[in-house]
Design a protein around this motif. Structure first.
Motif, PDB file in Angstrom:
ATOM      1  N   GLY A 136       0.842  -1.195   0.000  1.00  0.00           N
ATOM      2  CA  GLY A 136       0.000   0.000   0.000  1.00  0.00           C
ATOM      3  C   GLY A 136       0.872   1.237   0.000  1.00  0.00           C
ATOM      4  O   GLY A 136       2.076   1.174  -0.261  1.00  0.00           O
ATOM      5  N   TYR A 137       0.262   2.370   0.287  1.00  0.00           N
ATOM      6  CA  TYR A 137       1.002   3.631   0.356  1.00  0.00           C
ATOM      7  C   TYR A 137       0.924   4.187   1.767  1.00  0.00           C
ATOM      8  O   TYR A 137      -0.097   4.049   2.449  1.00  0.00           O
ATOM      9  CB  TYR A 137       0.431   4.649  -0.636  1.00  0.00           C
ATOM     10  CG  TYR A 137       0.756   4.321  -2.078  1.00  0.00           C
ATOM     11  CD1 TYR A 137       1.911   4.822  -2.677  1.00  0.00           C
ATOM     12  CD2 TYR A 137      -0.065   3.494  -2.826  1.00  0.00           C
ATOM     13  CE1 TYR A 137       2.224   4.511  -3.993  1.00  0.00           C
ATOM     14  CE2 TYR A 137       0.239   3.169  -4.136  1.00  0.00           C
ATOM     15  CZ  TYR A 137       1.378   3.690  -4.719  1.00  0.00           C
ATOM     16  OH  TYR A 137       1.687   3.374  -6.008  1.00  0.00           O
ATOM     17  N   VAL A 138       2.012   4.790   2.208  1.00  0.00           N
ATOM     18  CA  VAL A 138       2.072   5.385   3.538  1.00  0.00           C
ATOM     19  C   VAL A 138       2.721   6.754   3.448  1.00  0.00           C
ATOM     20  O   VAL A 138       3.299   7.124   2.419  1.00  0.00           O
ATOM     21  CB  VAL A 138       2.867   4.482   4.520  1.00  0.00           C
ATOM     22  CG1 VAL A 138       2.197   3.130   4.690  1.00  0.00           C
ATOM     23  CG2 VAL A 138       4.315   4.311   4.065  1.00  0.00           C
ATOM     24  N   HIS A 139       2.616   7.494   4.530  1.00  0.00           N
ATOM     25  CA  HIS A 139       3.254   8.812   4.612  1.00  0.00           C
ATOM     26  C   HIS A 139       4.759   8.621   4.782  1.00  0.00           C
ATOM     27  O   HIS A 139       5.219   7.975   5.720  1.00  0.00           O
ATOM     28  CB  HIS A 139       2.677   9.592   5.795  1.00  0.00           C
ATOM     29  CG  HIS A 139       3.102  11.020   5.832  1.00  0.00           C
ATOM     30  ND1 HIS A 139       4.352  11.417   6.249  1.00  0.00           N
ATOM     31  CD2 HIS A 139       2.443  12.166   5.521  1.00  0.00           C
ATOM     32  CE1 HIS A 139       4.455  12.730   6.192  1.00  0.00           C
ATOM     33  NE2 HIS A 139       3.303  13.208   5.751  1.00  0.00           N
ATOM     34  N   HIS A 140       5.533   9.196   3.860  1.00  0.00           N
ATOM     35  CA  HIS A 140       6.974   8.950   3.815  1.00  0.00           C
ATOM     36  C   HIS A 140       7.681   9.458   5.070  1.00  0.00           C
ATOM     37  O   HIS A 140       8.505   8.748   5.678  1.00  0.00           O
ATOM     38  CB  HIS A 140       7.564   9.620   2.567  1.00  0.00           C
ATOM     39  CG  HIS A 140       9.041   9.439   2.422  1.00  0.00           C
ATOM     40  ND1 HIS A 140       9.956  10.381   2.820  1.00  0.00           N
ATOM     41  CD2 HIS A 140       9.766   8.405   1.920  1.00  0.00           C
ATOM     42  CE1 HIS A 140      11.179   9.958   2.569  1.00  0.00           C
ATOM     43  NE2 HIS A 140      11.091   8.765   2.023  1.00  0.00           N
ATOM     44  N   GLY A 141       7.385  10.690   5.488  1.00  0.00           N
ATOM     45  CA  GLY A 141       8.064  11.262   6.653  1.00  0.00           C
ATOM     46  C   GLY A 141       7.753  10.513   7.931  1.00  0.00           C
ATOM     47  O   GLY A 141       8.636  10.307   8.771  1.00  0.00           O
ATOM     48  N   ILE A 382     -10.958  -2.663  -3.648  1.00  0.00           N
ATOM     49  CA  ILE A 382      -9.932  -1.788  -3.095  1.00  0.00           C
ATOM     50  C   ILE A 382      -8.575  -2.283  -3.578  1.00  0.00           C
ATOM     51  O   ILE A 382      -8.261  -3.467  -3.445  1.00  0.00           O
ATOM     52  CB  ILE A 382      -9.970  -1.799  -1.545  1.00  0.00           C
ATOM     53  CG1 ILE A 382     -11.366  -1.417  -1.043  1.00  0.00           C
ATOM     54  CG2 ILE A 382      -8.916  -0.868  -0.977  1.00  0.00           C
ATOM     55  CD1 ILE A 382     -11.814  -0.039  -1.423  1.00  0.00           C
ATOM     56  N   PRO A 383      -7.744  -1.422  -4.167  1.00  0.00           N
ATOM     57  CA  PRO A 383      -6.444  -1.878  -4.675  1.00  0.00           C
ATOM     58  C   PRO A 383      -5.613  -2.564  -3.599  1.00  0.00           C
ATOM     59  O   PRO A 383      -5.467  -2.067  -2.488  1.00  0.00           O
ATOM     60  CB  PRO A 383      -5.781  -0.574  -5.131  1.00  0.00           C
ATOM     61  CG  PRO A 383      -6.922   0.340  -5.455  1.00  0.00           C
ATOM     62  CD  PRO A 383      -7.989  -0.005  -4.451  1.00  0.00           C
ATOM     63  N   HIS A 384      -5.089  -3.737  -3.938  1.00  0.00           N
ATOM     64  CA  HIS A 384      -4.178  -4.512  -3.094  1.00  0.00           C
ATOM     65  C   HIS A 384      -4.838  -5.065  -1.832  1.00  0.00           C
ATOM     66  O   HIS A 384      -4.132  -5.475  -0.897  1.00  0.00           O
ATOM     67  CB  HIS A 384      -2.945  -3.686  -2.690  1.00  0.00           C
ATOM     68  CG  HIS A 384      -2.376  -2.865  -3.801  1.00  0.00           C
ATOM     69  ND1 HIS A 384      -2.211  -3.349  -5.076  1.00  0.00           N
ATOM     70  CD2 HIS A 384      -1.939  -1.565  -3.830  1.00  0.00           C
ATOM     71  CE1 HIS A 384      -1.692  -2.398  -5.851  1.00  0.00           C
ATOM     72  NE2 HIS A 384      -1.517  -1.314  -5.120  1.00  0.00           N
ATOM     73  N   ALA A 385      -6.159  -5.061  -1.739  1.00  0.00           N
ATOM     74  CA  ALA A 385      -6.837  -5.613  -0.557  1.00  0.00           C
ATOM     75  C   ALA A 385      -6.715  -7.128  -0.552  1.00  0.00           C
ATOM     76  O   ALA A 385      -6.717  -7.778  -1.604  1.00  0.00           O
ATOM     77  CB  ALA A 385      -8.306  -5.207  -0.550  1.00  0.00           C
ATOM     78  N   VAL A 386      -6.612  -7.716   0.649  1.00  0.00           N
ATOM     79  CA  VAL A 386      -6.498  -9.160   0.808  1.00  0.00           C
ATOM     80  C   VAL A 386      -7.496  -9.619   1.861  1.00  0.00           C
ATOM     81  O   VAL A 386      -7.928  -8.840   2.712  1.00  0.00           O
ATOM     82  CB  VAL A 386      -5.072  -9.576   1.231  1.00  0.00           C
ATOM     83  CG1 VAL A 386      -4.067  -9.270   0.136  1.00  0.00           C
ATOM     84  CG2 VAL A 386      -4.667  -8.885   2.531  1.00  0.00           C
TER      85      VAL A 386
END
Length: 449
Positions: A136-141, A382-386
């Motif tokens: 998924g995507y997360v906040h980089h900082g 949902i993209p990449h949902a498992v």
């Protein structure tokens, strides 16, 4: 001419309808269909809030900002306290507390400090879709801050867990900015439990108080069995889909920003929101403390509703004068304590079965709710949902990060943040680079060969 007048009337009616719906929308509408929480599952929340508040104190034996009733902590059980000077801007201040009474090892992280430049740097270190992690995507900082914190404290946490017979729960908690760091730290630890002495997944907990939107929807649902978000009524932060860094760029005109975001999101279809893998959400299971009603003055006895929402997951901005005050950890602790006492009183009046049976039945319900939420995410595409939290996600849908974004994202892992590189290497193991330089999960890279 008549056509123009008719068109103007339609536009006017449409705008009036939208304005009425937005002005009458209140925070309690988000959880109107949710079931109420039980005293057993909500019991740790006020105590965790007090531990987070304790991070702000320089001396717990002589507190200056103690909540009503005090912190109710034993200063001798404080293992470590870390200030801004010691973190050198890499993470917010935090505290490690070994709670002998409740058999928990707690790492609590404070929230945003409006006068600290380092906190703003953490927030601004991100772009939409910049950091891909664990499917998924997360906040980089926030992820970078979580990795730094693990590099510093993983050995301490492992030692405490082993010294206490490997029987204590490992609890990560944070408020606001700290909630995002704690949530992403939890995701890393859950995937590499052996690095902390083999702590079981069911003994890891994260309490994100006034949570930041720090991870994509598939991750928010996937880790709902270990991450619990606590939201007080109208809190703006969990509801604002605008990137976290943009919110605090506009902190001095926050009402204007919230109104514009509210207007913009009205015209975004629901399926487009759900189909965007880069859109960030508040993590885990949600606990919504509700204490105000529409067209009613004052606060009412608070109640707590809980669910693992997939669609409609705090997507609507609430135009409320309490949108910022409900974000304060002091208010959240106070109302959470009131809600817990009210739940205990109600429970004691209606108990008809032994408490242990009730607790087991409730735990089974929580597991079923998590399974249903995972299935719901898959059914909504949902993209990449498992369906299985331990399952490696598929990347058949959704955009991959661009090469430039991938290079930025890999910088964090290629450079040592602290003296040791163990957790940087652990995080890096979740990724692989293809020939074009794009980051992919290892399972996906194998499938492409």
């Amino acid at each position: 001419m008549s056509f123009s007048c008719g068109l103007e009337c339609v536009v006017l009616i449409g705008c009036s309808r939208w304005a009425w719906k937005r002005c009458t929308y209140i925070g309690s509408d988000d959880s109107a269909t949710w079931p109420t929480a039980t005293p057993d599952e909500f019991d740790p929340v006020p105590r965790i809030c007090r531990i987070i508040l304790a991070v702000y104190e320089s001396d717990l034996r002589n507190p200056q900002w103690a909540p009503s009733g005090g912190y109710r902590l034993n200063p001798d059980w404080v293992i470590k306290r870390v200030t801004y000077e010691q973190t050198q801007g890499q993470a917010p201040p935090y505290l490690i507390y070994c709670d002998q009474e409740h058999r928990q090892i707690v790492l609590a992280i404070r929230g945003l400090n409006l006068v600290k430049e380092s906190d703003y740097k953490t927030l601004l270190d991100n772009r939409l879709g910049k950091q891909m992690f664990d499917g998924g995507y997360v906040h980089h900082g926030l992820l970078k801050s979580a990795v730094w914190l693990l590099n510093e404290e993983s050995e301490t946490l492992k030692r405490l867990w082993v010294e206490n017979g490997s029987e204590y729960e490992m609890v990560f908690a944070g408020h606001s900015l700290g909630s995002g760091v704690a949530a992403l730290l939890t995701v890393i630890v859950v995937n590499h439990r052996d690095r902390l002495g083999g702590v079981p997944r069911e003994m890891i907990r994260c309490y994100a108080v006034a949570p930041a939107r720090c991870m994509s929807l598939n991750l928010a649902v996937k880790y709902a069995d270990v991450i619990y978000s606590v939201v007080l009524q109208d809190d703006f932060l969990p509801r604002t889909p605008t990137p976290l860094e943009d919110i605090f760029k506009s902190v001095f005109c926050l009402p204007c920003l919230l109104f514009l975001v509210c207007l913009r999101d009205t015209f975004i279809p629901e399926n487009k929101k759900l189909g965007d893998p880069r859109r960030l959400y508040a993590p885990g299971r949600m606990y919504h403390i509700v204490e105000r009603k529409f067209c009613r003055c004052g606060r009412f006895p608070p109640e707590v509703r809980t669910a693992i929402p997939v669609d409609g997951r705090f997507e609507h901005i609430v135009l409320s004068c309490n949108a910022t005050s409900d974000h304060g950890i002091v208010w959240i602790e106070r109302e959470a304590e009131k809600a817990l006492q009210r739940m205990r009183e109600s429970s004691s009046e209606t108990v008809t079965t032994p408490p242990k049976v009730q607790k087991l039945e409730r735990l089974q319900t929580i597991e079923i709710e998590h399974k249903n939420a995972l299935e719901r995410a898959v059914s909504l595409n949902i993209p990449h949902a498992v369906i299985n939290p331990e399952e490696v996600p598929s990347h058949e849908s959704g955009p991959e990060p661009s090469e430039s974004h991938s290079e930025d994202a890999s910088e964090t892992k290629s450079v040592s943040i602290s003296g040791t590189n163990n957790w940087d290497e652990v995080v890096e193991k979740l990724f692989n680079k293809d020939e074009s330089g794009e980051l992919r999960l290892k399972s996906e890279a194998k499938a492409l060969k």
